[in-house]
Design an enzyme around this catalytic site. Sequence first.
Site, short mmCIF file in Angstrom:
data_model
loop_
_atom_site.label_atom_id
_atom_site.label_comp_id
_atom_site.label_asym_id
_atom_site.label_seq_id
_atom_site.Cartn_x
_atom_site.Cartn_y
_atom_site.Cartn_z
N GLY A 1 0.80 -1.23 0.00
CA GLY A 1 0.00 0.00 0.00
C GLY A 1 0.83 1.27 0.00
O GLY A 1 1.70 1.44 0.83
N SER A 2 0.58 2.19 -0.93
CA SER A 2 1.46 3.34 -1.06
C SER A 2 0.95 4.31 -2.12
O SER A 2 -0.20 4.22 -2.55
CB SER A 2 2.86 2.86 -1.42
#
Length: 232
Positions: free
Chosen positions: A189-190
């Site tokens: 996640g990013s």
Amino acid sequence: MSVVKSIRAQIPPIHREGYPFIGAFALATLVLFLIWAPLGWIGTVLTIWCALFFRDPVRVTPVREGLVVAPADGRVSMVVQMIPPPALGLGDKPLPRVSIFMSVFNCHVNRSPVAGRVERIIYSPGKFINAELDKASEDNERNSMVISTPAGQIGVVQIAGLVARRIVSFVREGQTLAPGERFGLIRFGSRLDVYLPEGAKPLVSEGQTAIAGETVLADFNLGDGGRTYRAD
């Protein structure tokens, strides 16, 4: 084509960066089965999710000069004019910026948005606040890259998020990249920010789904000919 080959053709390959994690999930799942079967099945689901997280599907990238493609799978969270981080060395004037947020369900292999030469790579340690927040571009851990092209310099910033705690880069300064070529990965996640040259007009809108190596973010030669493609 046999049924087995047909099924295999539908399963995307797994990036090598995921092997240790998938192995650890699988081992933990075996232990959970020994403890209590229902826990083992939960572990099985998580192992499958981990494998899907590190999937690395083939993408067909438009390669005509002047195109900028998405560097990441995800949702276009921001299309704004923003002063680039000083580390990029792109000046102090606002530039068009396209931000793509990757959830834990997206493919996290990052691809070069353009053909060009890697001029600078700058790693900046930082926090791990929600990557969807605008201040994440300044406060969070990030890896910044500047790519030189005939149309100008492009800034690409990998930003770690609330869950993501590890940015991986596959390239080095001075390396030449093809459009859609893999250059890195962010675990779990990013966000990816792309800074376009002054005057460039983004062709995507906030909320739009982006596909790494395929979705066109900008075109410096609108109206000039057609597009050709490469698969990788």
